[in-house]
Design a protein around this motif. Structure first.
Motif, PDB file in Angstrom:
ATOM      1  N   VAL A 143       0.920  -1.417  -0.153  1.00 39.10           N
ATOM      2  CA  VAL A 143      -0.204   0.001   0.122  1.00 39.10           C
ATOM      3  C   VAL A 143       0.806   1.233   0.005  1.00 39.10           C
ATOM      4  O   VAL A 143       1.732   1.423   0.788  1.00 39.10           O
ATOM      5  CB  VAL A 143      -0.996  -0.065   1.291  1.00 39.10           C
ATOM      6  CG1 VAL A 143      -1.797   1.384   1.336  1.00 39.10           C
ATOM      7  CG2 VAL A 143      -2.132  -1.053   1.234  1.00 39.10           C
ATOM      8  N   GLN A 144       0.635   2.121  -0.955  1.00 35.35           N
ATOM      9  CA  GLN A 144       1.360   3.448  -1.058  1.00 35.35           C
ATOM     10  C   GLN A 144       0.609   4.568  -0.463  1.00 35.35           C
ATOM     11  O   GLN A 144       1.158   5.612  -0.249  1.00 35.35           O
ATOM     12  CB  GLN A 144       1.859   3.794  -2.580  1.00 35.35           C
ATOM     13  CG  GLN A 144       2.477   2.582  -3.237  1.00 35.35           C
ATOM     14  CD  GLN A 144       2.360   2.502  -4.586  1.00 35.35           C
ATOM     15  OE1 GLN A 144       1.321   2.573  -5.135  1.00 35.35           O
ATOM     16  NE2 GLN A 144       3.499   2.188  -5.323  1.00 35.35           N
ATOM     17  N   THR A 145      -0.551   4.656  -0.416  1.00 34.48           N
ATOM     18  CA  THR A 145      -1.446   5.514   0.212  1.00 34.48           C
ATOM     19  C   THR A 145      -2.699   4.953   0.976  1.00 34.48           C
ATOM     20  O   THR A 145      -3.475   3.869   0.492  1.00 34.48           O
ATOM     21  CB  THR A 145      -2.004   6.447  -1.070  1.00 34.48           C
ATOM     22  OG1 THR A 145      -2.546   7.675  -0.285  1.00 34.48           O
ATOM     23  CG2 THR A 145      -2.983   6.014  -2.012  1.00 34.48           C
ATOM     24  N   VAL A 146      -3.060   5.584   2.011  1.00 33.69           N
ATOM     25  CA  VAL A 146      -4.089   5.152   2.749  1.00 33.69           C
ATOM     26  C   VAL A 146      -5.135   6.451   2.832  1.00 33.69           C
ATOM     27  O   VAL A 146      -4.925   7.676   2.804  1.00 33.69           O
ATOM     28  CB  VAL A 146      -4.075   4.836   4.184  1.00 33.69           C
ATOM     29  CG1 VAL A 146      -5.193   4.691   4.911  1.00 33.69           C
ATOM     30  CG2 VAL A 146      -2.865   3.721   4.428  1.00 33.69           C
ATOM     31  N   PHE A 147      -6.260   6.393   2.005  1.00 36.69           N
ATOM     32  CA  PHE A 147      -7.236   7.240   1.835  1.00 36.69           C
ATOM     33  C   PHE A 147      -8.111   7.464   3.170  1.00 36.69           C
ATOM     34  O   PHE A 147      -8.460   6.737   3.724  1.00 36.69           O
ATOM     35  CB  PHE A 147      -8.402   6.886   0.766  1.00 36.69           C
ATOM     36  CG  PHE A 147      -7.641   6.545  -0.717  1.00 36.69           C
ATOM     37  CD1 PHE A 147      -7.404   7.523  -1.197  1.00 36.69           C
ATOM     38  CD2 PHE A 147      -7.494   5.322  -1.094  1.00 36.69           C
ATOM     39  CE1 PHE A 147      -6.511   7.426  -2.443  1.00 36.69           C
ATOM     40  CE2 PHE A 147      -6.955   5.079  -2.243  1.00 36.69           C
ATOM     41  CZ  PHE A 147      -6.410   6.342  -3.020  1.00 36.69           C
ATOM     42  N   ALA A 148      -8.169   8.894   3.456  1.00 29.52           N
ATOM     43  CA  ALA A 148      -9.098   9.082   4.749  1.00 29.52           C
ATOM     44  C   ALA A 148     -10.453   9.744   3.992  1.00 29.52           C
ATOM     45  O   ALA A 148     -10.293  10.467   2.882  1.00 29.52           O
ATOM     46  CB  ALA A 148      -8.394  10.247   5.447  1.00 29.52           C
ATOM     47  N   ALA A 149     -11.312   9.534   4.723  1.00 28.38           N
ATOM     48  CA  ALA A 149     -12.609  10.208   4.183  1.00 28.38           C
ATOM     49  C   ALA A 149     -13.367  11.031   5.326  1.00 28.38           C
ATOM     50  O   ALA A 149     -12.996  10.775   6.305  1.00 28.38           O
ATOM     51  CB  ALA A 149     -13.690   9.154   3.873  1.00 28.38           C
ATOM     52  N   SER A 150     -13.901  12.163   4.833  1.00 34.75           N
ATOM     53  CA  SER A 150     -14.795  13.017   6.030  1.00 34.75           C
ATOM     54  C   SER A 150     -15.975  12.669   5.930  1.00 34.75           C
ATOM     55  O   SER A 150     -16.656  12.445   4.760  1.00 34.75           O
ATOM     56  CB  SER A 150     -14.147  14.699   5.682  1.00 34.75           C
ATOM     57  OG  SER A 150     -14.883  14.750   4.280  1.00 34.75           O
ATOM     58  N   ALA A 151     -16.807  12.831   7.141  1.00 36.06           N
ATOM     59  CA  ALA A 151     -18.296  12.595   7.175  1.00 36.06           C
ATOM     60  C   ALA A 151     -18.512  11.325   6.474  1.00 36.06           C
ATOM     61  O   ALA A 151     -19.706  10.797   6.008  1.00 36.06           O
ATOM     62  CB  ALA A 151     -18.917  13.450   6.598  1.00 36.06           C
ATOM     63  N   ALA A 152     -17.599  10.026   6.760  1.00 39.65           N
ATOM     64  CA  ALA A 152     -18.158   8.757   6.169  1.00 39.65           C
ATOM     65  C   ALA A 152     -18.075   7.806   7.345  1.00 39.65           C
ATOM     66  O   ALA A 152     -16.979   7.354   7.749  1.00 39.65           O
ATOM     67  CB  ALA A 152     -17.419   8.449   5.138  1.00 39.65           C
ATOM     68  N   ASP A 153     -19.276   7.739   8.295  1.00 43.01           N
ATOM     69  CA  ASP A 153     -18.988   6.773   9.185  1.00 43.01           C
ATOM     70  C   ASP A 153     -18.826   5.301   8.712  1.00 43.01           C
ATOM     71  O   ASP A 153     -19.340   4.750   7.917  1.00 43.01           O
ATOM     72  CB  ASP A 153     -20.489   6.985   9.977  1.00 43.01           C
ATOM     73  CG  ASP A 153     -20.337   6.101  11.287  1.00 43.01           C
ATOM     74  OD1 ASP A 153     -21.219   5.231  11.419  1.00 43.01           O
ATOM     75  OD2 ASP A 153     -19.506   6.297  12.115  1.00 43.01           O
TER      76      ASP A 153
END
Length: 154
Positions: free
Chosen positions: A100-110
């Motif tokens: 894995v080269q990037t870990v995605f973060a999400a906003s307002a996604a429970d």
């Protein structure tokens, strides 16, 4: 940490491996939206489904759906290339074995981790996804909790 620019990484010679880490309980369209958006920014998408114990420690409640079943649901999506069950956000398999080269973060996604919940990962590894649909998980969880409290009184 960086915000993702549409098209970034698409010209790379090696496949870009991205990852979304989450609980994915009470699976809903908000989860699908996050996963589909993440897949647009990588060549291969790995989804790390967190354990029931992690959810209990972090959020004070066990998921309604067991980890194995949550992983099976996520694994059936076309946008997902691989699913792994993990006990922690900093699972060594993500960067090591899975590349894995990037870990995605999400906003307002429970159910999908945001920047604060990914603390402990190197900041350069975290990519913030652009906003998408709002999650319905808090509404679903509140309705279930209310129904459960009513049935325990009866």
């Amino acid at each position: 940490m960086r915000d993702f620019v549409l098209g970034e990484g698409s010209l790379a010679t090696e496949p870009r491996v991205g990852c979304v880490v989450g609980v994915f309980d009470l699976f809903h369209v908000g989860h699908v939206d996050v996963l589909e958006r993440a897949r647009q920014f990588c060549d291969r998408l790995v989804v790390a489904v967190l354990s029931d114990d992690w959810a209990l420690d972090a959020w004070g409640a066990r998921p309604f759906v067991p980890q194995l079943e949550r992983a099976q649901i996520v694994g059936h999506l076309r946008c997902v290339d691989e699913v792994v069950a993990v006990d922690a956000v900093q699972d060594d398999r993500l960067a090591g074995v899975l590349g894995v080269q990037t870990v995605f973060a999400a906003s307002a996604a429970d159910g999908v981790l945001g920047v604060a919940e990914l603390a402990g990962l190197p900041a350069g590894l975290i990519t913030v996804l652009p906003a998408g649909r709002r999650s319905r998980s808090p509404i679903l969880r509140a309705a279930i909790d209310q129904r459960q409290s009513r049935s325990s009184v009866a």
